[in-house]
Design an enzyme around this catalytic site. Sequence first.
Site, PDB file in Angstrom:
ATOM      1  N   ARG A 144      -3.533   3.935  -1.925  1.00 60.24           N
ATOM      2  CA  ARG A 144      -3.876   2.785  -2.771  1.00 60.24           C
ATOM      3  C   ARG A 144      -3.442   1.465  -2.154  1.00 60.24           C
ATOM      4  O   ARG A 144      -2.321   1.320  -1.679  1.00 60.24           O
ATOM      5  CB  ARG A 144      -3.206   2.916  -4.146  1.00 60.24           C
ATOM      6  CG  ARG A 144      -3.720   4.078  -4.931  1.00 60.24           C
ATOM      7  CD  ARG A 144      -3.054   4.163  -6.274  1.00 60.24           C
ATOM      8  NE  ARG A 144      -3.529   5.359  -6.975  1.00 60.24           N
ATOM      9  CZ  ARG A 144      -3.441   5.530  -8.270  1.00 60.24           C
ATOM     10  NH1 ARG A 144      -2.891   4.599  -9.029  1.00 60.24           N
ATOM     11  NH2 ARG A 144      -3.901   6.628  -8.821  1.00 60.24           N
TER      12      ARG A 144
ATOM     13  N   ALA B  37       0.846  -1.198   0.000  1.00 56.83           N
ATOM     14  CA  ALA B  37       0.000   0.000   0.000  1.00 56.83           C
ATOM     15  C   ALA B  37       0.871   1.233   0.000  1.00 56.83           C
ATOM     16  O   ALA B  37       2.000   1.219   0.480  1.00 56.83           O
ATOM     17  CB  ALA B  37      -0.916   0.010   1.222  1.00 56.83           C
ATOM     18  N   CYS B  38       0.315   2.288  -0.560  1.00 56.77           N
ATOM     19  CA  CYS B  38       0.898   3.613  -0.417  1.00 56.77           C
ATOM     20  C   CYS B  38      -0.105   4.409   0.403  1.00 56.77           C
ATOM     21  O   CYS B  38      -1.019   3.838   0.989  1.00 56.77           O
ATOM     22  CB  CYS B  38       1.184   4.245  -1.779  1.00 56.77           C
ATOM     23  SG  CYS B  38      -0.294   4.656  -2.722  1.00 56.77           S
ATOM     24  N   ALA B  39       0.007   5.686   0.411  1.00 58.86           N
ATOM     25  CA  ALA B  39      -0.865   6.514   1.240  1.00 58.86           C
ATOM     26  C   ALA B  39      -2.338   6.358   0.906  1.00 58.86           C
ATOM     27  O   ALA B  39      -3.193   6.451   1.776  1.00 58.86           O
ATOM     28  CB  ALA B  39      -0.466   7.974   1.133  1.00 58.86           C
TER      29      ALA B  39
END
Length: 91
Positions: free
Chosen positions: A38, A34-36
């Site tokens: 997604r 995950a990113c911030a």
Amino acid sequence: MTDARAAGGLSDDELAAALLPLVGGAGNVSAVTACASRLRFVLRDAAVVDEPAVRSVPGVAMVVTQGGQFQVVLGGRAIPVSTVVRRLVGG
């Protein structure tokens, strides 16, 4: 209870459990990060994804296929939901 559930949405656990079968189940997930904003799935077989159903899950803003990843845009919930998904897939 998460803020999302209090607002009528799904908890992080419920959201992860709703998404996993729609991307082909734990056996179809090669990796999840995950990113911030997604949740990023690397899938063994992208053809089994039920994209319209993923889009209809409460809390999903949009989906994107990019760079060999199936990405589910969740906003600030992406990281906590990814933690639950990793637990569910055994990794």
